[in-house]
Design a protein around this motif. Structure first.
Motif, PDB file in Angstrom:
ATOM      1  N   PRO A   3      50.515  41.326  31.420  1.00  9.01           N
ATOM      2  CA  PRO A   3      50.888  41.795  32.756  1.00  9.01           C
ATOM      3  C   PRO A   3      50.114  43.063  33.103  1.00  9.01           C
ATOM      4  O   PRO A   3      49.797  43.875  32.239  1.00  9.01           O
ATOM      5  N   ARG A   4      49.812  43.224  34.372  1.00  9.89           N
ATOM      6  CA  ARG A   4      49.101  44.421  34.815  1.00  9.89           C
ATOM      7  C   ARG A   4      49.798  45.016  36.022  1.00  9.89           C
ATOM      8  O   ARG A   4      50.405  44.308  36.831  1.00  9.89           O
ATOM      9  N   PHE A   5      49.721  46.317  36.127  1.00 11.68           N
ATOM     10  CA  PHE A   5      50.356  47.049  37.222  1.00 11.68           C
ATOM     11  C   PHE A   5      49.681  46.659  38.525  1.00 11.68           C
ATOM     12  O   PHE A   5      48.467  46.759  38.673  1.00 11.68           O
ATOM     13  N   ASP A   6      50.474  46.214  39.511  1.00 10.39           N
ATOM     14  CA  ASP A   6      49.918  45.710  40.748  1.00 10.39           C
ATOM     15  C   ASP A   6      50.496  46.369  41.999  1.00 10.39           C
ATOM     16  O   ASP A   6      49.814  46.510  42.998  1.00 10.39           O
ATOM     17  N   ALA A   7      51.785  46.748  41.960  1.00 11.04           N
ATOM     18  CA  ALA A   7      52.412  47.230  43.187  1.00 11.04           C
ATOM     19  C   ALA A   7      53.606  48.127  42.882  1.00 11.04           C
ATOM     20  O   ALA A   7      54.185  48.062  41.801  1.00 11.04           O
ATOM     21  N   ILE A   8      53.944  48.927  43.868  1.00 10.61           N
ATOM     22  CA  ILE A   8      55.151  49.752  43.867  1.00 10.61           C
ATOM     23  C   ILE A   8      56.018  49.202  44.986  1.00 10.61           C
ATOM     24  O   ILE A   8      55.555  49.079  46.125  1.00 10.61           O
TER      25      ILE A   8
END
Length: 144
Positions: A3-8
């Motif tokens: 998984p990768r950081f994509d959104a807040i």
């Protein structure tokens, strides 16, 4: 797969008020976002800021309840310089947004302030107190 950081993602009570607040800070929400149940703004580096109304969240998570009290998360926005921290803080509080922490020179070397978005989420404004030192010039190559 990793998984990768994509959104807040933020849940908002009033989409129009939240879109207006974040547009004041330079977030590029599309036209008509203020009347939608979900809105997205593309951020530098490919991340996104997602806003969903409380009703939208309840539509797929009926047991969801809004939290009360102070938030545990904040967005932190780097300003160009200390004067910009002051200017943005004054602009937002002048527009009626809650100023949680007036601009001050923090002991860790930043001009720092906190305003609340329409739902009480903290938005930190900060800038280094002094510019980063310029790199030392490289020594001239010696003649061969």
């Amino acid at each position: 797969m990793t998984p990768r950081f994509d959104a807040i993602g933020l849940v908002v009570s009033d989409m129009a008020a939240s879109v207006a607040f974040y547009r004041r800070l330079g977030f590029g929400f599309p036209e008509d976002a203020e009347s939608q149940p979900h809105a997205e703004a593309q951020l530098p580096g490919g991340l996104r800021l997602l806003l969903d109304t409380e009703d939208t969240v309840r539509s797929f998570h009926p047991g969801w309840r809004a939290t009360t009290g102070s938030g545990r998360a904040a967005l932190a926005l780097l300003c160009d310089d200390p004067a910009e921290v002051d200017r943005v803080y004054e602009e937002l509080t002048g527009a009626g947004h809650h100023g949680e922490l007036k601009p001050w020179d923090a002991f860790w070397g930043q001009r720092y302030a906190v305003v609340h978005d329409p739902d009480g989420n903290g938005v930190d404004l900060f800038a280094p107190l002094s510019p980063a030192p310029s790199p030392a010039p490289s020594p001239a190559p010696s003649p061969a």
